[in-house]
Design an enzyme around this catalytic site. Structure first.
Site, short mmCIF file in Angstrom:
data_model
loop_
_atom_site.label_atom_id
_atom_site.label_comp_id
_atom_site.label_asym_id
_atom_site.label_seq_id
_atom_site.Cartn_x
_atom_site.Cartn_y
_atom_site.Cartn_z
N TYR A 190 59.68 82.89 32.23
CA TYR A 190 59.18 81.66 32.85
C TYR A 190 60.03 81.29 34.07
O TYR A 190 59.54 80.71 35.04
CB TYR A 190 59.20 80.51 31.83
CG TYR A 190 58.33 80.74 30.60
CD1 TYR A 190 57.24 81.60 30.64
CD2 TYR A 190 58.60 80.10 29.40
CE1 TYR A 190 56.45 81.83 29.52
CE2 TYR A 190 57.81 80.30 28.27
CZ TYR A 190 56.74 81.17 28.34
OH TYR A 190 55.96 81.38 27.23
N LYS A 235 48.27 68.85 27.36
CA LYS A 235 48.44 67.66 26.54
C LYS A 235 49.06 68.04 25.21
O LYS A 235 48.81 69.16 24.75
CB LYS A 235 47.14 66.89 26.34
CG LYS A 235 45.85 67.67 26.19
CD LYS A 235 45.65 68.67 25.12
CE LYS A 235 45.70 68.32 23.68
NZ LYS A 235 45.37 69.46 22.77
N1 LIG Z 1 42.90 71.37 26.87
C1 LIG Z 1 42.46 72.01 25.80
O1 LIG Z 1 41.27 72.11 25.53
C2 LIG Z 1 43.46 72.66 24.89
C3 LIG Z 1 43.02 73.54 23.89
C4 LIG Z 1 43.97 74.18 23.12
C5 LIG Z 1 45.31 73.93 23.34
N2 LIG Z 1 45.70 73.05 24.31
C6 LIG Z 1 47.13 72.79 24.56
O2 LIG Z 1 47.71 73.94 25.13
C7 LIG Z 1 49.00 74.18 24.58
C8 LIG Z 1 49.04 75.62 24.08
O3 LIG Z 1 48.07 75.78 23.07
P1 LIG Z 1 47.49 77.24 22.69
O4 LIG Z 1 46.51 77.03 21.60
O5 LIG Z 1 47.04 77.95 23.92
O6 LIG Z 1 48.80 77.90 22.10
P2 LIG Z 1 49.16 79.39 21.74
O7 LIG Z 1 48.04 80.29 22.10
O8 LIG Z 1 49.67 79.42 20.35
O9 LIG Z 1 50.47 79.62 22.65
C9 LIG Z 1 50.49 79.57 24.00
C10 LIG Z 1 51.56 80.50 24.55
O10 LIG Z 1 52.82 79.84 24.59
C11 LIG Z 1 53.84 80.82 24.69
N3 LIG Z 1 54.99 80.37 23.91
C12 LIG Z 1 56.17 79.96 24.41
N4 LIG Z 1 57.02 79.59 23.46
C13 LIG Z 1 56.38 79.78 22.29
C14 LIG Z 1 56.76 79.61 20.94
N5 LIG Z 1 57.98 79.18 20.60
N6 LIG Z 1 55.86 79.90 20.00
C15 LIG Z 1 54.63 80.32 20.33
N7 LIG Z 1 54.22 80.51 21.60
C16 LIG Z 1 55.09 80.26 22.58
C17 LIG Z 1 53.23 82.14 24.22
O11 LIG Z 1 53.10 82.97 25.34
P3 LIG Z 1 54.18 84.11 25.75
O12 LIG Z 1 55.06 84.34 24.55
O13 LIG Z 1 53.34 85.28 26.09
O14 LIG Z 1 54.94 83.56 26.90
C18 LIG Z 1 51.85 81.73 23.72
O15 LIG Z 1 50.89 82.70 23.95
C19 LIG Z 1 49.22 73.11 23.52
O16 LIG Z 1 50.13 72.15 24.00
C20 LIG Z 1 47.85 72.48 23.28
O17 LIG Z 1 47.89 71.09 23.10
C21 LIG Z 1 44.79 72.43 25.09
#
Ligand SMILES: NC(=O)c1ccc[n+]([C@@H]2O[C@H](COP(=O)([O-])OP(=O)(O)OC[C@H]3O[C@@H](n4cnc5c(N)ncnc54)[C@H](OP(=O)(O)O)[C@@H]3O)[C@@H](O)[C@H]2O)c1
Length: 344
Positions: free
Chosen positions: A72, A111
């Site tokens: 990052y 968010k």
């Molecule tokens: N606006 C919307 O419609 C919407 C929908 C879903 C989620 N969200 C938001 O987006 C955010 C991410 O959600 P997501 O569902 O996309 O999450 P996710 O797929 O579980 O994780 C997102 C990415 O974060 C990175 N990461 C960094 N530190 C991490 C850790 N300690 N554990 C796990 N992953 C980590 C990983 O990428 P790398 O390891 O490859 O760097 C992972 O692929 C949340 O805050 C959520 O509120 C928004």
């Protein structure tokens, strides 16, 4: 964009050509964001960063993104990027957004902006000190149906609004280590989906005067089901319900003294509403748009950067802070504190 500090709290530097975006954390939502980016007129995807070079490269190849970074920090320091979309779990928003703001990048952070209001205020101070734009990715506020809802209410279409009801529930994976259930990732229904049921009443009325609630806590200790009643002066009430353990219709109803508006599911990202007025036939209003609608929040950031603003007027720092404060109040009542966090 520049990384030189400024004390001017109202402006940021204006990029010359199309605004170059970077994605930090190529997970689930980052894919949806990248897919909708094709509908953004004034920006282009320039870079992606993952904790793993392989994941960054695979994501870059899928969306034709020129630069892929294996950390990052490299993205934050990249001269190829003006604005960064932070898409890591909630628990890591503060750290990732700070990294980018400190480096002088504009930030659109998923968010909830941060896990608590103390972190949010620290981010605002940093953004101001560095002259960097910051906005929470509360995409629903820019959804064309929600925008029209605001116009209808302002025009008095349903008289004085007295009650808002929103619900959002689905069955999340049972794995206690998953993002939605792990305390270490700031899991729980409230911060992930409850925030959607709270944003509409906050958008219309700001901070509530009184909050009552009931919560069910799951095996990992986080909130998995909640019913929240919020009150504002002037006989105004909202009911917000969220669950990670059962399916809800995901509806939103706004009731007033002359009628009501029903937002088609999912209420926070739909394409249709129904206006019912006493003595009239119900009227449906549709707003068509391509993709899922993640592009509108990017359009807002781009417009703010062109206008050399540090924050959006449509979803301001104060708006994000109010949501954080309400969620702090609820978690305090429920006795939920995340690891490493002082009591909210
Ligand atoms: N606006 C919307 O419609 C919407 C929908 C879903 C989620 N969200 C938001 O987006 C955010 C991410 O959600 P997501 O569902 O996309 O999450 P996710 O797929 O579980 O994780 C997102 C990415 O974060 C990175 N990461 C960094 N530190 C991490 C850790 N300690 N554990 C796990 N992953 C980590 C990983 O990428 P790398 O390891 O490859 O760097 C992972 O692929 C949340 O805050 C959520 O509120 C928004």
């Amino acid at each position: 964009m520049t990384d030189s500090p400024t004390t001017d709290s109202s402006t940021t530097k204006r990029p010359a050509n199309k605004i170059r975006w970077g994605i930090l954390g190529p997970g689930k939502i980052a894919h949806a964001f990248a897919a909708d980016f094709q509908y953004v007129a004034d920006g282009r995807l320039s870079a992606v960063a993952s904790r793993s070079t392989e994941r960054a490269r695979a994501f870059a190849a899928q969306y034709d993104i020129p630069f892929a970074y294996g950390s990052y920090g490299e993205l934050a320091a990249s001269p190829e990027v003006d604005a960064v979309y932070v898409a890591v779990p909630h628990s890591h928003h503060y750290e990732a957004a700070s990294l980018c703001l400190e480096a002088g990048k504009a930030v659109l952070c998923e968010k909830p902006l941060t896990v608590n209001s103390g972190q949010a205020e620290a981010l605002f101070a940093l953004a101001e000190r560095r002259g960097s734009f910051l906005m929470e990715a509360l995409w629903s506020k820019f959804n064309p149906v929600i925008v029209h809802l605001g116009e209808l209410i302002a025009s008095g279409a349903i008289g004085e609004v007295r009650r808002i009801h929103c619900d959002f529930g689905f069955v999340a994976p049972p794995d206690p280590g998953s993002r939605l259930r792990a305390p270490g990732l700031a899991g729980g229904a409230l911060l992930d989906i409850g925030i959607y049921t709270l944003f509409l009443p906050h958008m219309l009325w700001g901070l509530p005067a009184q909050i009552d609630s009931h919560v069910v806590r799951g095996e990992t200790g986080v909130d998995v089901q909640e019913q929240i009643i919020l009150q504002w002066p002037g006989a105004r009430m909202a009911v917000a319900e969220a669950s990670l353990d059962s399916y809800y219709p995901t509806t939103g109803v706004i009731s007033g003294t002359e009628g009501y508006i029903q937002l088609a599911a999912p209420f926070f990202a739909g394409r249709e509403l129904t206006l019912w007025r006493e003595g009239s036939e119900p009227r449906q209003v549709r707003r068509e748009f391509p993709g899922k609608g993640y592009q509108f929040q990017v359009d807002e950031v781009n417009a703010c950067l062109r206008a050399e603003r540090l924050q959006s007027r449509r979803h301001s720092w104060e708006d994000s802070l109010a949501l954080c404060q309400t969620m702090d109040r609820l978690r305090k009542t429920w006795g939920i504190t995340y690891p490493g966090e002082r009591a909210p």
